[in-house]
Enzyme design. Structure first.
Site, PDB file in Angstrom:
ATOM      1  N   LYS A  83      27.421 -49.868  68.795  1.00  0.00           N
ATOM      2  CA  LYS A  83      27.529 -48.486  68.328  1.00  0.00           C
ATOM      3  C   LYS A  83      26.496 -47.639  69.064  1.00  0.00           C
ATOM      4  CE  LYS A  83      26.802 -45.329  64.553  1.00  0.00           C
ATOM      5  NZ  LYS A  83      26.038 -45.103  63.318  1.00  0.00           N
ATOM      6  N   GLY A 120      22.678 -39.291  56.057  1.00  0.00           N
ATOM      7  CA  GLY A 120      21.892 -39.472  54.843  1.00  0.00           C
ATOM      8  C   GLY A 120      21.927 -38.321  53.867  1.00  0.00           C
ATOM      9  N   ALA A 147      28.436 -41.016  58.740  1.00  0.00           N
ATOM     10  CA  ALA A 147      27.366 -40.113  58.295  1.00  0.00           C
ATOM     11  C   ALA A 147      27.845 -39.069  57.308  1.00  0.00           C
ATOM     12  CB  ALA A 147      26.697 -39.403  59.466  1.00  0.00           C
ATOM     13  N   ASN A 173      25.982 -46.192  54.803  1.00  0.00           N
ATOM     14  CA  ASN A 173      24.720 -46.882  54.604  1.00  0.00           C
ATOM     15  C   ASN A 173      23.945 -46.285  53.433  1.00  0.00           C
ATOM     16  OD1 ASN A 173      21.881 -47.845  56.743  1.00  0.00           O
ATOM     17  ND2 ASN A 173      22.375 -48.400  54.675  1.00  0.00           N
TER      18      ASN A 173
END
Length: 257
Positions: free
Chosen positions: A100, A161, A187, A209
């Site tokens: 990635k 995030g 994201a 994530n």
């Protein structure tokens, strides 16, 4: 439903949910969340992985690379030069060719620097890497990345995030309809509904994530994301009803008593 696998490069992927391995409180929790997610692929930040201190635990002690696909990424790289060095190191360390690419523009927004990203993509493809590319949600850029040989395009939904979900459905839809390689939202996903929306739009997958790792209960959130991705994909395949401006009765209006 029949098996709904898809390909990234030469690899057949079963789960359309890809998960990161950062931000968890420890590797044990990471492994538990990955298992709950059902993911086939996990991303690993090469620049942050422990390869020198043998006294500290390593991720491979908890996630067997023979059972799950490791996806080395270039998180923390701000130039094509740094990202190239990082991924070449990953190839030397573990033989990884599926990678990635992530070249950031600045430390505050973590938006991708697409000029450097395009430069790195072209070189990596020529060197035999299968490159999944973190990208802006610009359809023109996405097509250019495909033309350069990227194995998957990974447009952001919103800043990394941030948990703000998909902010530009139109651009994302254009990218999905414009290119042939897999489109994986990367994201900004914050909740299970965000993941479902991405899949309903026709994305091939999502990478998550922070939304899992920083949830109050990461294991439960991982499981919810798994179900959301499946539900969103099935909703997309089922074909939604057409939007209308006025009501349409569910029951017949003829023959009323």
């Amino acid at each position: 439903m029949k098996k709904d696998n898809f390909k990234i490069g030469k690899r057949l992927i079963k789960s359309r949910l890809i998960v990161g391995t950062g931000k968890y409180k420890n590797f044990k929790q990471t492994a538990e969340a990955v298992k709950a997610s059902g993911a086939d692929i996990v991303t690993v930040a090469v620049r942050r992985v422990n390869i020198l201190d043998k006294k500290k635990p390593v991720l491979m002690d908890y996630l067997d690379p023979k059972k799950i696909i490791y996806l080395p990424n270039t998180a923390g790289c701000f130039t094509a030069k740094d990202s190239l060095r990082t991924l070449r190191l990953a190839r030397e360390m573990g033989g990884w060719k599926l990678v990635k690419l992530e070249v950031l523009g600045d430390k505050k927004t973590l938006y991708p620097n697409m000029i450097e990203t395009l430069k790195a993509t072209e070189i990596l493809v020529k060197e035999g890497f299968e490159v999944m590319v973190y990208s802006s949600d610009d359809p023109i850029i996405a097509k250019k990345l495909e033309d350069l040989g990227a194995s998957a395009i990974m447009p952001l939904a919103s800043p990394i995030g941030s948990g703000r979900g998909i902010k530009n459905k139109l651009n994302l839809s254009i990218i999905i309809n414009k290119i042939k390689v897999p489109v994986i939202v990367d994201a900004g996903i914050g909740t299970a509904s965000d993941a479902a929306i991405a899949m309903e739009l026709g994305c091939d997958g999502v990478l998550i994530n922070t939304a899992i790792a920083k949830a109050t209960n990461p294991i439960l959130m991982a499981r919810s994301m798994k179900h959301a991705v499946i539900a969103g994909r099935e909703s997309y395949l089922a074909g939604r009803i057409k939007l209308q401006n006025f009501a349409s009765a569910s029951s017949p209006v003829k023959g009323l008593i």
